[in-house]
Design an enzyme around this catalytic site. Structure first.
Site, short mmCIF file in Angstrom:
data_model
loop_
_atom_site.label_atom_id
_atom_site.label_comp_id
_atom_site.label_asym_id
_atom_site.label_seq_id
_atom_site.Cartn_x
_atom_site.Cartn_y
_atom_site.Cartn_z
N GLU B 51 -69.47 -34.43 10.49
CA GLU B 51 -69.05 -33.52 9.42
C GLU B 51 -68.61 -32.15 9.93
O GLU B 51 -67.77 -31.50 9.31
CB GLU B 51 -70.15 -33.35 8.37
CG GLU B 51 -70.40 -34.60 7.52
CD GLU B 51 -71.44 -35.54 8.13
OE1 GLU B 51 -71.81 -35.36 9.31
OE2 GLU B 51 -71.89 -36.44 7.40
N PHE B 113 -84.46 -38.47 -0.99
CA PHE B 113 -83.78 -38.92 0.22
C PHE B 113 -82.43 -38.20 0.37
O PHE B 113 -81.65 -38.15 -0.58
CB PHE B 113 -83.57 -40.43 0.18
CG PHE B 113 -82.81 -40.94 1.38
CD1 PHE B 113 -83.35 -40.84 2.66
CD2 PHE B 113 -81.55 -41.49 1.24
CE1 PHE B 113 -82.65 -41.28 3.77
CE2 PHE B 113 -80.84 -41.94 2.33
CZ PHE B 113 -81.39 -41.84 3.60
N GLN B 114 -82.20 -37.68 1.53
CA GLN B 114 -80.97 -36.91 1.84
C GLN B 114 -80.75 -35.76 0.87
O GLN B 114 -79.62 -35.41 0.56
CB GLN B 114 -79.75 -37.84 1.90
CG GLN B 114 -79.80 -38.77 3.11
CD GLN B 114 -78.49 -39.46 3.42
OE1 GLN B 114 -77.71 -39.76 2.53
NE2 GLN B 114 -78.26 -39.75 4.70
N LYS B 163 -74.96 -36.74 -7.81
CA LYS B 163 -74.37 -38.07 -7.92
C LYS B 163 -74.21 -38.50 -9.38
O LYS B 163 -73.20 -39.10 -9.75
CB LYS B 163 -75.24 -39.08 -7.15
CG LYS B 163 -74.53 -40.40 -6.93
CD LYS B 163 -75.34 -41.31 -6.00
CE LYS B 163 -74.59 -42.61 -5.76
NZ LYS B 163 -75.36 -43.53 -4.91
N MET B 482 -67.81 -18.62 30.63
CA MET B 482 -68.08 -17.26 30.13
C MET B 482 -69.56 -16.93 30.28
O MET B 482 -69.92 -15.80 30.58
CB MET B 482 -67.61 -17.13 28.68
CG MET B 482 -67.51 -15.69 28.21
SD MET B 482 -66.39 -14.69 29.21
CE MET B 482 -64.85 -14.88 28.32
#
Lengths: 171, 584
Positions: B51, B113-114, B163, B482
């Site tokens: 993502e 969940f999630q 949802k 760097m």
């Protein structure tokens, strides 16, 4: 190496915001994320349709930081208006404290006498306690509480400051 | 209006808003929206492999097109993985709308969940965010979100959609005109301020333009206006990392980038100027160096669309809040109205040319065919080989990014995609994916470091899937260069954890994903290698081995003034004190 901090001055900001979930978190989060101070914060819904809330924040910082706080608040999407009450000339500030004092004898009498001097109201009493309600600017409330510490103070609740500009102009 | 499901409303709103591409990754809490997108005739969904890459790809799409990037991810880990790219877009003012799935409203707050508190987590790394609890609100919120992401100072907006709100039906309402109750950015500059500004510009003896990403965000017309104003006044111009491309690098008035790894002439000119005209730039610490020594002789005009950028770091003499393009147009008009003529800046230019004569971007190198390739040489060779092809260049973060900024010349906006504010390693490759999706026929090259590239290297699969001809040009010095440079300069060469150990064989990795892989080891192979990369159809990864210990100069050490630049390695002395170390 030591970390240095700059001295500041006290400002009272009145902020009108959308009365929606998360707006208060957004504003207080901005203060913590950018390292600004909050000395007190009050918030309540102020419009007839419950769409707007007014937040009063007492903060502290050098003038460029105050200016930056106002600019940062002003660009938040749910913020309608930010006013620095110190900029708008004279304003009135008030806070309320409920002060519980427990004891008997001379201290109890002294507490009542001083409450009278400060025009604090007795809102509850038992044979061994008073609850005083005091309204005023923060200094007055501070001084009253300091005196009550000598007279059996056991508990304090304060609202924090609400403020409004003098005169006929509105925010 | 017809009754439709929340998921259908989301897709309908995207269509109505002109969205053609969504970068995303499915998961349980966004399945209804994914189903609504199934075989969609006009919206292409680009399936990334992580993502974070979806957000950077959306940034690359946005930066290269000027249109907002759109991301679709699931709840919980989908949303948290997107946070880095959302923050990156906030710091670099990239318009982006991120749709996140959320658990059903009844489950919110139950550690389902999630589940994560997406609006809480993203509250301070978005321009604005929403949790939509009612499908009837989806239409207005989606339209408002795109408005907020693209108006005023652009930025990321998150819309968190439970949802059950995606499944429930409601009325899809399109607002007639977005007139936000409280969000009304000032776009038109104040006429009095413009008038004052143009008089100050006309009167200045040592003026310099200092421009930034705001000019790019204001669109190609703003870059054209900038060129015109600079030409009218005859003043030198420098820009921030984010502003490269707004002014052509081959123009004699261009001094190069300023700041920590900017040119000597830019930084000296900023220091000695009597007037700085800042346009869409925000006086970042990487630009100003030590603040109490920043441009001590200059009056400062600051044009910015975000009022909070003004006086944030450097107090200015004249503030102009508004869109950079409108302000530049207004300045050009005022210049003509008042009959100003460019004054003779000959003395100022003689001083600038004196600083230029240090040739601060020169670097020591061996010229024989078997020699190690200096990384600067590799960038210059890439620039030379792609002239006339109008490439889009993305970078990761580190030395290679600075070398690209110094040695790759840009002559138009929206061709240079880099992570400036947040400095996100792992940005460049997915940004190249987004840019290539938006411009399928353009040459898109990610100039990468071998360390940064590995932060989102999984996107090789995305490139293969969509047959994107992305080129990755790795300046491989086997170090987080760097970090190693700072350790050399600041920590007596104690190279704590900065060696890129256990590198993959990038050529074999290319083969594994069905790409072309090639390796360049010596100076003699450089030109041919680059030519092969450009001419090979499809995706190519080039493992260009460069001198391992090269440092990026010039450099303003941390806590130093513009006038205290390190021009070459021999200027480096001793170690830094704690004050300097703490400044980063």
């Amino acid at each position: 190496m030591k970390i240095k901090t700059e001295a500041g001055e006290r400002h009272v900001l009145a902020i009108t915001v959308d009365n929606e979930a998360g707006v208060l978190a957004k504003i207080t989060g901005l203060f913590t994320a950018r390292g600004y101070n909050i000395e007190s914060l009050t918030v309540a819904d102020i419009s007839s349709d419950h769409a707007l809330s007014r937040i009063t924040i007492v903060t502290n910082g050098p003038p460029p930081v105050i200016d930056q706080i106002i600019a940062q608040l002003d660009r938040l999407v749910p913020v309608h208006r930010v006013i620095d009450l110190a900029d708008g000339g004279a304003h009135v500030e008030r806070e309320i404290a409920l002060v519980k004092v427990a004891g008997t004898g001379d201290k109890r009498i002294e507490a009542l006498r001083m409450a009278d001097v400060f025009r604090a109201k007795v809102v509850d009493t038992t044979l061994t306690s008073f609850i005083f309600e005091i309204t005023g600017n923060s200094d007055k409330v501070d001084r009253f509480i300091a005196l009550m510490r000598e007279c059996g103070l056991v508990e304090v609740g304060r609202t924090g400051v609400v403020a409004i500009g003098r005169g006929s102009e509105a925010l | 209006m017809t009754e439709m499901s929340g998921a259908d409303m989301v897709v309908q709103a995207l269509v109505d808003l002109g969205v053609d591409t969504v970068f995303g990754y499915p998961g349980g809490a966004v399945l209804p929206i994914y189903d609504a997108l199934f075989n969609h005739p006009t919206i292409q969904h680009v399936l990334v492999r992580h993502e974070q890459a979806a957000t950077h790809a959306a940034e690359g799409y946005a930066r290269s097109t000027g249109k907002p990037g759109v991301v679709l991810v699931t709840s919980g880990p989908g949303a948290t993985n997107a946070v880095t790219g959302i923050t990156d877009a906030l710091l670099d003012s990239i318009p982006m709308v991120v749709l996140t799935g959320q658990v059903s409203t009844a489950l919110i707050g139950t550690d389902a969940f999630q589940e994560c508190d997406t609006v809480g987590i993203t509250r301070h790394c978005t321009k604005h965010n929403y949790l939509v609890m009612d499908p009837d609100r989806l239409g207005p919120i989606l339209h408002e979100a795109f408005h907020i992401a693209t108006h005023g100072r652009p930025g990321p907006v998150v819309i968190d959609i439970p949802k059950n709100v995606q499944v429930a039906t409601g009325e899809y309402v399109v607002p007639e005109k977005i007139q936000h109750k409280s969000y009304r950015p000032q776009v038109e500059p104040d006429a009095d301020a413009i008038s004052q500004a143009i008089d100050m510009i006309a009167a200045a003896e040592r003026p310099i333009f200092y421009t930034g990403g705001g000019v790019i965000n204001a669109g190609p017309d703003a870059s054209a206006a900038l060129r015109q104003l600079v030409s009218l006044t005859g003043a030198p111009i420098t820009s921030t990392l984010m502003g490269l491309g707004a002014f052509p690098a081959d123009d004699p008035k261009w001094l190069g980038m300023l700041g920590m790894h900017g040119t000597y002439e830019s930084n000296m000119a900023m220091n000695r100027a009597d007037l700085i005209i800042a346009v869409g730039a925000r006086f970042d610490d990487r630009v100003t160096g030590r603040l109490d020594a920043f441009a001590p002789e200059a009056k400062k005009i600051h044009i910015d669309i975000d009022r909070s950028s003004i006086n944030k770091i450097v107090p200015v003499d004249l503030a102009i809040v508004g869109d950079a393009g409108r302000a530049l147009d207004a300045l050009i008009a005022a210049w003509a109205d008042k009959g100003h003529r460019a004054r003779d800046l000959g003395e100022w230019w003689r001083r600038v040319d004196g600083w230029r004569a240090t040739r601060c971007l020169d670097f020591p190198e061996k010229k024989d065919a078997g020699a190690d390739i200096m990384p600067q040489r590799a960038v210059k060779a890439l620039f030379d080989a792609t002239r006339g092809r109008d490439p889009i260049i993305t970078t990761e973060v580190g030395q290679h990014q600075m070398w690209a900024a110094q040695h790759f010349g840009f002559s138009a906006p929206n061709r240079w995609l880099t992570s400036g504010g947040l400095g996100t390693m792992g940005y460049g490759f997915p940004a190249a994916v987004g840019a290539q999706i938006a411009h399928p026929n353009r040459l898109v090259i990610c100039i990468a470091g071998e360390a940064s590239l590995q932060m989102n290297i999984q996107e090789m699969g995305t490139v293969s899937q969509y047959r994107l001809p992305v080129k990755i040009f790795i300046l491989n010095n086997e170090w987080m260069g760097m970090v190693r440079q700072w350790q050399e300069l600041t920590y007596e060469s104690r190279y704590s954890n900065s060696y890129s150990d256990s590198l993959p064989d990038f050529v074999k990795l290319a083969a594994a994903y069905g790409w072309t892989g090639l390796r360049i080891d010596t100076l003699g192979e450089l030109e041919d290698g680059i030519k092969t990369m450009i001419e090979t159809p499809g995706p190519v990864i080039v493992d260009c081995r460069v001198a391992k210990l090269a440092n990026c100069f010039p450099m303003i050490p941390s806590g130093a003034a513009h006038t205290d630049m390190i021009l070459q390695p021999s200027d480096v002395t001793g170690t830094m004190d704690d004050e300097a170390k703490a400044l980063v």
